[in-house]
Structures are given as C-alpha cells and as structure tokens.
Write a protein that holds these residues in place. Structure first.
Motif, PDB file in Angstrom:
ATOM      1  N   GLY A  36     113.609  15.123  22.040  1.00 11.17           N
ATOM      2  CA  GLY A  36     114.267  13.990  22.247  1.00 11.17           C
ATOM      3  C   GLY A  36     115.274  13.580  21.441  1.00 11.17           C
ATOM      4  N   VAL A  37     115.465  13.926  20.808  1.00  9.47           N
ATOM      5  CA  VAL A  37     116.815  14.041  20.505  1.00  9.47           C
ATOM      6  C   VAL A  37     118.367  15.065  20.762  1.00  9.47           C
ATOM      7  CG1 VAL A  37     117.570  13.377  18.142  1.00  9.47           C
ATOM      8  CG2 VAL A  37     116.338  13.312  18.174  1.00  9.47           C
ATOM      9  N   THR A  38     119.074  14.273  20.794  1.00  8.55           N
ATOM     10  CA  THR A  38     120.907  15.507  21.079  1.00  8.55           C
ATOM     11  C   THR A  38     121.151  15.319  19.256  1.00  8.55           C
ATOM     12  OG1 THR A  38     122.159  13.197  21.579  1.00  8.55           O
ATOM     13  CG2 THR A  38     120.931  14.175  23.150  1.00  8.55           C
ATOM     14  N   GLY A  39     122.545  15.964  19.253  1.00 12.11           N
ATOM     15  CA  GLY A  39     122.801  16.149  18.497  1.00 12.11           C
ATOM     16  C   GLY A  39     123.536  15.011  18.121  1.00 12.11           C
ATOM     17  N   ARG A  40     124.231  14.548  19.404  1.00 15.51           N
ATOM     18  CA  ARG A  40     124.946  12.983  19.159  1.00 15.51           C
ATOM     19  C   ARG A  40     124.383  12.233  18.622  1.00 15.51           C
ATOM     20  NH1 ARG A  40     126.017  14.039  23.803  1.00 15.51           N
ATOM     21  NH2 ARG A  40     127.975  15.001  24.925  1.00 15.51           N
ATOM     22  N   ASP A  41     123.017  11.917  18.823  1.00 14.49           N
ATOM     23  CA  ASP A  41     121.628  11.431  17.707  1.00 14.49           C
ATOM     24  C   ASP A  41     121.936  11.115  16.861  1.00 14.49           C
ATOM     25  OD1 ASP A  41     121.308   9.977  20.608  1.00 14.49           O
ATOM     26  OD2 ASP A  41     119.253  11.331  21.080  1.00 14.49           O
ATOM     27  N   ALA A  42     121.619  12.437  16.842  1.00 13.48           N
ATOM     28  CA  ALA A  42     121.280  13.135  14.986  1.00 13.48           C
ATOM     29  C   ALA A  42     122.663  12.840  13.993  1.00 13.48           C
ATOM     30  CB  ALA A  42     120.616  14.420  15.078  1.00 13.48           C
ATOM     31  N   MET A  43     124.033  13.077  14.771  1.00 13.03           N
ATOM     32  CA  MET A  43     125.175  12.750  13.595  1.00 13.03           C
ATOM     33  C   MET A  43     125.591  11.416  13.599  1.00 13.03           C
ATOM     34  SD  MET A  43     129.049  14.473  14.517  1.00 13.03           S
ATOM     35  CE  MET A  43     129.241  13.823  16.793  1.00 13.03           C
ATOM     36  N   GLY A  44     125.067  10.462  14.960  1.00 16.51           N
ATOM     37  CA  GLY A  44     125.219   9.078  14.693  1.00 16.51           C
ATOM     38  C   GLY A  44     124.650   8.938  13.555  1.00 16.51           C
ATOM     39  N   GLU A  45     122.974   9.466  13.528  1.00 11.83           N
ATOM     40  CA  GLU A  45     122.044   8.753  12.602  1.00 11.83           C
ATOM     41  C   GLU A  45     122.808   9.030  11.451  1.00 11.83           C
ATOM     42  OE1 GLU A  45     118.846   6.778  10.698  1.00 11.83           O
ATOM     43  OE2 GLU A  45     119.716   6.811  12.566  1.00 11.83           O
ATOM     44  N   GLY A  46     123.262   9.800  11.280  1.00 13.43           N
ATOM     45  CA  GLY A  46     123.698  10.714   9.891  1.00 13.43           C
ATOM     46  C   GLY A  46     124.910   9.417   9.371  1.00 13.43           C
ATOM     47  N   TRP A  47     125.816   9.569   9.897  1.00 12.46           N
ATOM     48  CA  TRP A  47     127.500   8.079   9.786  1.00 12.46           C
ATOM     49  C   TRP A  47     126.313   6.936   9.830  1.00 12.46           C
ATOM     50  CZ3 TRP A  47     131.380   8.867   7.726  1.00 12.46           C
ATOM     51  CH2 TRP A  47     132.120  10.270   7.862  1.00 12.46           C
ATOM     52  N   TYR A  48     125.300   6.453  10.164  1.00 15.12           N
ATOM     53  CA  TYR A  48     124.532   5.190  10.150  1.00 15.12           C
ATOM     54  C   TYR A  48     124.499   4.805   9.252  1.00 15.12           C
ATOM     55  CZ  TYR A  48     122.066   0.972  11.398  1.00 15.12           C
ATOM     56  OH  TYR A  48     121.368  -0.370  11.296  1.00 15.12           O
ATOM     57  N   ARG A  49     123.211   6.090   8.593  1.00  7.17           N
ATOM     58  CA  ARG A  49     122.904   5.443   6.978  1.00  7.17           C
ATOM     59  C   ARG A  49     124.204   5.591   5.971  1.00  7.17           C
ATOM     60  NH1 ARG A  49     117.740   8.034   6.572  1.00  7.17           N
ATOM     61  NH2 ARG A  49     116.508   7.304   8.111  1.00  7.17           N
ATOM     62  N   THR A  50     125.445   6.337   6.554  1.00  7.77           N
ATOM     63  CA  THR A  50     126.443   5.836   5.156  1.00  7.77           C
ATOM     64  C   THR A  50     126.823   5.366   5.528  1.00  7.77           C
ATOM     65  OG1 THR A  50     126.679   9.067   5.780  1.00  7.77           O
ATOM     66  CG2 THR A  50     128.374   7.518   4.658  1.00  7.77           C
ATOM     67  N   PHE A  51     127.308   4.342   7.160  1.00 11.92           N
ATOM     68  CA  PHE A  51     127.372   2.956   6.625  1.00 11.92           C
ATOM     69  C   PHE A  51     126.734   2.117   6.430  1.00 11.92           C
ATOM     70  CE2 PHE A  51     131.300   5.159   9.241  1.00 11.92           C
ATOM     71  CZ  PHE A  51     132.627   4.221   8.841  1.00 11.92           C
ATOM     72  N   THR A  52     125.868   2.076   6.153  1.00  7.69           N
ATOM     73  CA  THR A  52     124.614   0.677   5.879  1.00  7.69           C
ATOM     74  C   THR A  52     124.122   0.706   4.517  1.00  7.69           C
ATOM     75  OG1 THR A  52     122.959   1.708   7.193  1.00  7.69           O
ATOM     76  CG2 THR A  52     124.064   0.623   8.089  1.00  7.69           C
ATOM     77  N   LEU A  53     123.497   2.129   4.002  1.00  7.94           N
ATOM     78  CA  LEU A  53     122.923   2.330   2.731  1.00  7.94           C
ATOM     79  C   LEU A  53     123.712   1.750   1.494  1.00  7.94           C
ATOM     80  CD1 LEU A  53     121.274   5.417   2.995  1.00  7.94           C
ATOM     81  CD2 LEU A  53     119.636   3.528   2.714  1.00  7.94           C
TER      82      LEU A  53
END
Length: 225
Positions: A36-53
């Motif tokens: 259920g996850v695309t590469g777009r989703d996974a890449m976006g999640e990685g950067w979201y964590r980088t920006f918000t943690l």
C-alpha cells in the motif's frame, strides 16, 4: 537541501519493468506500491521525520529510530541514517526502500534550496539533483552495481506542510514550512532469509565526499517466532 548538506549541518543492466535482478533480491521502480506504499510515500515520510523530529532524535545524525516499518501490514522498511551501518530485522516478504540520493526545496531556506509552491519546489529539487549528482549506484551483497541514475528510478513526493520545532535540523527559528522532495530511489524486494548488506553510493560533481547509505538487513522466515 540534499541529505549530504543536512548531515554537514548538524547492476544489473536490464531495463525491464519487472525489475532488475542481481546478488540477492529484486530492484523495482519506486512508482510501484508495496504493502500500500509507493516510493513517493516512503521518501516523503523520511523527509517529514527529518523536518519535524527534534535534532537530538534525527536518525540522519545517528540518533533516533533508524528502522521504520511502514505499510498496511508493516511489510515496508524505511532504513534511515548515515554513518555506521544500521542493522534492521524484517520478516520475509518485506520490501526495503532503497535510498539512492534525495533532495528537497522549501520555503524557509536560503537559495538555492528556496522555492515557493509545489511546482517551483519540484523544479528546484530536480535542478539541484541534475547539477550536483555524478552517479548513484547500488550493490546488494557485494553483487554487480545497479545504476539508479535512470529515469525509471527518478520520482518526486507530493508537497508537505510542517511546523518546524525550535530545535530543528536546519538551525532556524520555529515556523511553518512547506517542502517537496525528489530523488533517485528504488524498492528492493524478494530478499531471501538471511543477512544482506546493502550499499548505495552517490558521487557528486566537483569531488565532494560521496553520500553512502549502507544498512544491513536481517530477513527472518515468515514462520519465525
């Protein structure tokens, strides 16, 4: 901002749509959905964590959670981090998100990473990748290198809006921000049970230090308890 810049702040010849084969596993285009996850989703999640943690929990600085499970049933692995290889244990059938090289443009940094609006941020990120990246290659278990710098491995994630914390990785005041990420990435699927050593290395124009992503993936059988 590329992950290389962020850190400084703190093959298989087939072109088949069925995936490239080598060493171990199968390298698949990031547009495919895995659990259920695309590469777009996974890449976006990685950067979201980088920006918000908080900076102290940012996995790109060898801190925080580095083996993140995604997907409807947890069968997608986002292995985040630089430095010494991280060890992640997954069940057989898990797809690993392969980090070649990614970058973001946003509306809070100074140029050349500053852009307003999703279309402008996408254009900015793609231009940065083309101008700075010399090569992106992946090896699995020491096998033949796979060239990830191909059109079928190039994607951008949808724009995301975030609230930067006071202790954000950019070192700027807390504020709202938007960003769009682009990169050369892939899926690695069908890994057999056992220990697998992954290594993607991106080299840059001008001879800057390469960006290396090198997790160790331990795959256990489905019936393993």
């Amino acid at each position: 901002m590329t992950l290389v810049a962020a850190i400084q702040l703190g093959s298989i010849p087939s072109a088949s749509g069925h995936g490239d084969h080598g060493g171990e596993g199968r390298v698949v285009e990031p547009r495919k959905k895995m659990d259920g996850v695309t590469g777009r989703d996974a890449m976006g999640e990685g950067w979201y964590r980088t920006f918000t943690l908080p900076a102290a929990e940012n996995p790109w600085f060898e801190k925080g959670e580095r083996c993140v499970k995604l997907g409807r049933t947890g069968k997608v692995l986002l292995a985040i981090g630089n430095g010494p290889p991280q060890n992640c244990t997954v069940k057989e059938g898990t797809a690993v998100f392969v980090h070649g090289i990614t970058t973001v443009c946003d509306d809070v940094e100074e140029p050349p990473y500053y852009a307003v609006g999703e279309a402008a941020q996408r254009k900015c990120a793609r231009a940065d990748l083309r101008a700075t990246t010399e090569s992106v290659r992946l090896t699995v278990d020491g096998g033949k290198a796979i060239d990830l710098q191909k059109r079928r491995f190039a994607i951008c994630a949808p724009q995301q809006a975030v609230q930067l914390r006071p202790d954000n990785f950019l070192g700027i005041p807390a504020q709202p921000a938007t960003f769009t990420a682009c990169g050369w990435v892939a899926w690695l699927t069908d890994l057999a049970p056992g220990r697998h050593v992954l290594r993607s290395e991106a080299t840059f124009v001008g001879g800057s230090e390469p960006h290396v992503w090198a997790p160790v993936i331990n795959v256990v059988r489905k019936n393993h308890r």
